[in-house]
Design a protein around this motif. Structure first.
Motif, PDB file in Angstrom:
ATOM      1  N   UNK A   1       0.825  -1.205   0.000  1.00  0.00           N
ATOM      2  CA  UNK A   1       0.000   0.000   0.000  1.00  0.00           C
ATOM      3  C   UNK A   1       0.860   1.256   0.000  1.00  0.00           C
ATOM      4  N   UNK A   2       1.872   1.284   0.857  1.00  0.00           N
ATOM      5  CA  UNK A   2       2.751   2.461   0.944  1.00  0.00           C
ATOM      6  C   UNK A   2       3.461   2.709  -0.376  1.00  0.00           C
ATOM      7  N   UNK A   3       3.999   1.629  -0.975  1.00  0.00           N
ATOM      8  CA  UNK A   3       4.737   1.767  -2.233  1.00  0.00           C
ATOM      9  C   UNK A   3       3.835   2.277  -3.353  1.00  0.00           C
ATOM     10  N   UNK A   4       2.596   1.809  -3.388  1.00  0.00           N
ATOM     11  CA  UNK A   4       1.673   2.210  -4.455  1.00  0.00           C
ATOM     12  C   UNK A   4       1.312   3.691  -4.342  1.00  0.00           C
ATOM     13  N   UNK A   5       1.003   4.150  -3.128  1.00  0.00           N
ATOM     14  CA  UNK A   5       0.652   5.565  -2.928  1.00  0.00           C
ATOM     15  C   UNK A   5       1.849   6.458  -3.254  1.00  0.00           C
ATOM     16  N   UNK A   6       3.022   6.097  -2.742  1.00  0.00           N
ATOM     17  CA  UNK A   6       4.209   6.928  -2.969  1.00  0.00           C
ATOM     18  C   UNK A   6       4.649   6.906  -4.429  1.00  0.00           C
ATOM     19  N   UNK A   7       4.361   5.803  -5.131  1.00  0.00           N
ATOM     20  CA  UNK A   7       4.697   5.732  -6.555  1.00  0.00           C
ATOM     21  C   UNK A   7       3.938   6.810  -7.328  1.00  0.00           C
ATOM     22  N   UNK A   8       2.673   7.017  -6.973  1.00  0.00           N
ATOM     23  CA  UNK A   8       1.873   8.047  -7.642  1.00  0.00           C
ATOM     24  C   UNK A   8       2.460   9.430  -7.375  1.00  0.00           C
ATOM     25  N   UNK A   9       2.809   9.694  -6.106  1.00  0.00           N
ATOM     26  CA  UNK A   9       3.430  10.983  -5.773  1.00  0.00           C
ATOM     27  C   UNK A   9       4.764  11.158  -6.503  1.00  0.00           C
ATOM     28  N   UNK A  10       5.536  10.068  -6.605  1.00  0.00           N
ATOM     29  CA  UNK A  10       6.823  10.147  -7.303  1.00  0.00           C
ATOM     30  C   UNK A  10       6.625  10.529  -8.766  1.00  0.00           C
ATOM     31  N   UNK A  11       5.672   9.880  -9.433  1.00  0.00           N
ATOM     32  CA  UNK A  11       5.443  10.139 -10.852  1.00  0.00           C
ATOM     33  C   UNK A  11       4.927  11.557 -11.080  1.00  0.00           C
ATOM     34  N   UNK A  12       4.059  12.037 -10.181  1.00  0.00           N
ATOM     35  CA  UNK A  12       3.549  13.414 -10.293  1.00  0.00           C
ATOM     36  C   UNK A  12       4.676  14.414 -10.016  1.00  0.00           C
ATOM     37  N   UNK A  13       5.505  14.121  -9.012  1.00  0.00           N
ATOM     38  CA  UNK A  13       6.623  15.018  -8.673  1.00  0.00           C
ATOM     39  C   UNK A  13       7.588  15.172  -9.849  1.00  0.00           C
ATOM     40  N   UNK A  14       7.895  14.054 -10.491  1.00  0.00           N
ATOM     41  CA  UNK A  14       8.848  14.098 -11.614  1.00  0.00           C
ATOM     42  C   UNK A  14       8.190  14.690 -12.857  1.00  0.00           C
ATOM     43  N   UNK A  15       6.964  14.222 -13.164  1.00  0.00           N
ATOM     44  CA  UNK A  15       6.334  14.602 -14.419  1.00  0.00           C
ATOM     45  C   UNK A  15       5.746  15.997 -14.443  1.00  0.00           C
ATOM     46  N   UNK A  16       5.276  16.498 -13.274  1.00  0.00           N
ATOM     47  CA  UNK A  16       4.552  17.773 -13.277  1.00  0.00           C
ATOM     48  C   UNK A  16       5.140  18.845 -12.370  1.00  0.00           C
ATOM     49  N   UNK A  17       5.838  18.464 -11.301  1.00  0.00           N
ATOM     50  CA  UNK A  17       6.483  19.477 -10.456  1.00  0.00           C
ATOM     51  C   UNK A  17       7.843  19.837 -11.069  1.00  0.00           C
ATOM     52  N   UNK A  18       8.693  18.835 -11.215  1.00  0.00           N
ATOM     53  CA  UNK A  18       9.972  19.064 -11.900  1.00  0.00           C
ATOM     54  C   UNK A  18       9.710  19.272 -13.392  1.00  0.00           C
ATOM     55  N   UNK A  19       8.880  18.428 -13.958  1.00  0.00           N
ATOM     56  CA  UNK A  19       8.437  18.612 -15.339  1.00  0.00           C
ATOM     57  C   UNK A  19       9.057  17.635 -16.320  1.00  0.00           C
ATOM     58  N   UNK A  20       8.197  17.052 -17.155  1.00  0.00           N
ATOM     59  CA  UNK A  20       8.671  16.146 -18.203  1.00  0.00           C
ATOM     60  C   UNK A  20       9.636  16.881 -19.131  1.00  0.00           C
TER      61      UNK A  20
END
Length: 637
Positions: A477-496
């Motif tokens: 459960x922890x890995x799945x939730x944090x995976x979503x945050x990781x992908x959003x952080x890289x793709x939209x905060x830092x930026x694709x």
């Protein structure tokens, strides 16, 4: 899919000596603009990281990195989980969603994590210098990895005990004990009918392999309401051996684990080929393989099949746990990780299919010996699969079952050690970056002793209850939730857009639209839909038919909250470190921006990168500022 452009960082060197020369110092470069210098605010914080980079280990050569990734990602999940996940979800038809998910989730995320680790030469926590307020993602993933590491080692302990007992003149799980009669059925070949339900039997009988695993190996209880009991002394010994081997491989960090990676990555394939040759020559093997590959097309319309495909790819490749970022952080800048990511993800799928053919070839023979055509009736899935179904099948061999048993459990042990070494490496890297004065062997000894003591919980009579609980609440459960945050952080905060710019700076590769769309849209949405699906269908966790006490569920959700809560715990200091004179909202916004020293570890390369970023920022000042244009520019810019 990728277009190569010139880059001063790229190289195809894989000779150990040449690799070392590059790792020790950057290739002399002509300064593109001697008149420009990075600002003092950017240069000064780089000094501590530059100093650390000098002392940071690196792979002896490129092949060690590739072998280590193979040993990490190709593990027990490929051998015992994939064939039966496929069987339960449409057989050959499961391969279609599995391959689609591999292309849309597995390959993009694997490549993305490799890019981040190699570009920054930072471990799975410090890599979040690109968005300091979300550093808690890294710490939460370390917690999940630590939990998996402790129970993964106990699986190695079980495997090692079966390996040792495979040398007995008669396999100890092949025959029934007196106290198990009359509900026990010998796993060894019998004269006449071998069906689980005999001709005159009114009740289904349990195989001696299952009795042996449950009653002798695990000494399993039916409930843990009165406690979990005391550890098994024999499993305590095999667990100690497993941790000694892990510690020995990790003693000098990746310098020693890199050398071991050749054996850990390649030896299982030698055993698999031997088992494949034997499995396919068994009577009835063809029926088993066809049963495994036969598509059930109606299954493709069931959400459960796609859920199974995503989770299988996610956990099989070990993405979003921090391990891949950690391994690639030891690469030289400019190493061709695009090639390596494709090799590992393709090989992972190939191994899953290969093990499926081996397993179902054996089960086809088992059905043949049982005089039945229903292959699903001769085996039980679930966590005990490797220690019940496979030993039971091996015991059915009429010629030298000990040889196949030794090979099979040795293969499982080596596969498990390879994955465990990767997880322990992740933990040691995080601790080494936090406590730079500590020596490698001090950290390895600390983790090994801690892992051993915590592992004793899992080898008690109630250990499988604990494992089931921690696996779901502390890891999955922890890995799945944090995976979503990781992908959003890289793709939209830092930026694709910036990730692609960094990849081009490092590798000389223009990132294709396929990766851009997956990173920005498809992969995060798929992971989010899986999380929602899991929560909507959630039922209180059970182990077999046992429902945990309410207090245990409170503990479980508390553990999950602690893992995911690392986001908040580490966000506060990230905001507080911003200049006090700024307003609160400005400080929060600044905490989403990369640290001044974010970038390559080498100081000269970092200066070139900072100049590169400045020039890109200047050119972007003249672009339109509408929301839709920003979204389009982030994905395709």
């Amino acid at each position: 899919m990728e277009q190569h452009v010139g880059s001063s960082n790229t190289s195809t060197i894989s000779i150990p000596g040449a690799y070392k020369a590059q790792a020790e110092g950057p290739t002399p470069l002509k300064d593109l603009n001697n008149g420009h210098k990075a600002s003092e605010a950017q240069e000064s914080p780089a000094a501590p990281d530059a100093e650390q980079a000098k002392h940071r280990d690196g792979w002896n050569n490129d092949i060690e990195f590739l072998m280590s990734c193979i040993a990490l990602s190709v593990g027990l999940g490929n051998v015992w989980r994939f064939p039966f996940i496929a069987l339960e979800n449409g057989g050959g038809a499961f391969l279609i969603p599995y391959l689609i998910v591999l292309i849309l989730v597995g390959k993009p995320v694997y490549y993305l994590e490799m890019l981040l680790g190699q570009f920054s030469s930072r471990g799975s926590v410090k890599v979040y210098d690109f968005v300091p307020i979300l550093r808690g993602i890294g710490y939460g993933q370390v917690l999940a990895t630590g939990i998996v590491t402790t129970y993964y080692a106990t699986l190695m302990a079980l495997t090692l005990r079966y390996f040792v007992e495979s040398f007995c003149p008669t396999l100890p799980w092949s025959y029934c004990r007196d106290e198990w009669a009359p509900s026990c059925l010998d796993s060894a070949p019998q004269q006449g009918s071998l069906l689980g339900v005999g001709g005159n039997q009114s009740a289904v009988r349990t195989t001696s392999a299952e009795f042996y695993f449950t009653n002798i190996i695990l000494r399993e209880k039916t409930t843990i309401d009165d406690g979990i009991g005391y550890p098994s002394w024999s499993l305590s010994l095999t667990l100690a051996v497993a941790w000694l081997i892990i510690a020995g491989i990790m003693f000098r960090g990746i310098k020693s684990s890199g050398k071991a990676s050749y054996f850990l990555a390649l030896f299982p394939y030698v055993v698999m080929l031997i088992l494949l040759a034997r499995a396919l020559t068994l009577p009835g093997a063809t029926d088993g393989v066809l049963y495994f590959l036969k598509p059930q097309w109606h299954k493709l319309l069931e959400p459960q099949v796609w859920y199974a495909a995503v989770t299988q790819v996610f956990f099989s490749l070990a993405v979003c746990f921090g391990n891949i970022i950690m391994y690639s952080s030891y690469n030289r800048f400019g190493h061709n990780i695009y090639r390596d990511a494709n090799i590992v993800t393709t090989l992972d799928t190939f191994t899953s299919l290969l093990s499926g053919i081996i397993i179902f070839g054996i089960l086809g023979n088992l059905a043949y010996e049982n005089n039945t055509t229903d292959i699903s009736s001769v085996v039980n899935g679930g966590p005990g699969l490797a220690f019940i179904s496979y030993p039971d099948a091996i015991a059915k061999f009429k010629v030298l079952p000990q040889v196949f048993s030794v090979l099979f459990f040795l293969m499982l042990f080596v596969l498990g050690i390879g994955s465990n070494v990767g997880m322990v490496s992740c933990l040691t890297t995080v601790l080494k970056e936090q406590f730079t004065q500590l020596k490698q062997w001090h950290i390895v000894v600390f983790i090994s002793i801690t892992g051993y003591l915590l592992g004793l919980l899992y080898i008690t009579p109630g250990g499988q209850f604990v494992l089931n609980l921690l696996d779901f609440f502390g890891a999955t459960f922890v890995a799945l939730v944090l995976a979503i945050f990781e992908l959003v952080a890289i793709g939209w905060v830092y930026g694709v857009k910036r990730v692609c710019r960094d990849a081009e700076f490092m590798l000389g590769i223009k990132t294709s639209i396929y990766y851009r769309i997956c990173w920005a849209v498809i992969t995060p949405l798929l992971m989010l839909s899986i999380l929602v699906y899991m929560l909507v269908l959630y039922e209180p966790l059970k182990y077999k038919d046992y429902t945990y006490q309410s207090g245990v569920y409170v503990f479980g959700w508390g553990l999950s909250a602690f893992g995911v809560g690392q986001l908040l715990i580490w966000a506060v200091p990230a905001v507080r470190r911003q200049p006090v004179e700024l307003g609160l909202w400005v400080r929060i916004r600044k905490a989403f921006e990369p640290l001044p020293n974010w970038g390559p570890a080498d100081p000269k390369t970092l200066k070139r990168y900072q100049l590169h970023v400045e020039q890109a920022n200047v050119s972007s000042m003249f672009q339109r500022s509408g929301i839709w244009h920003k979204i389009y520019d982030n994905i395709f810019g």
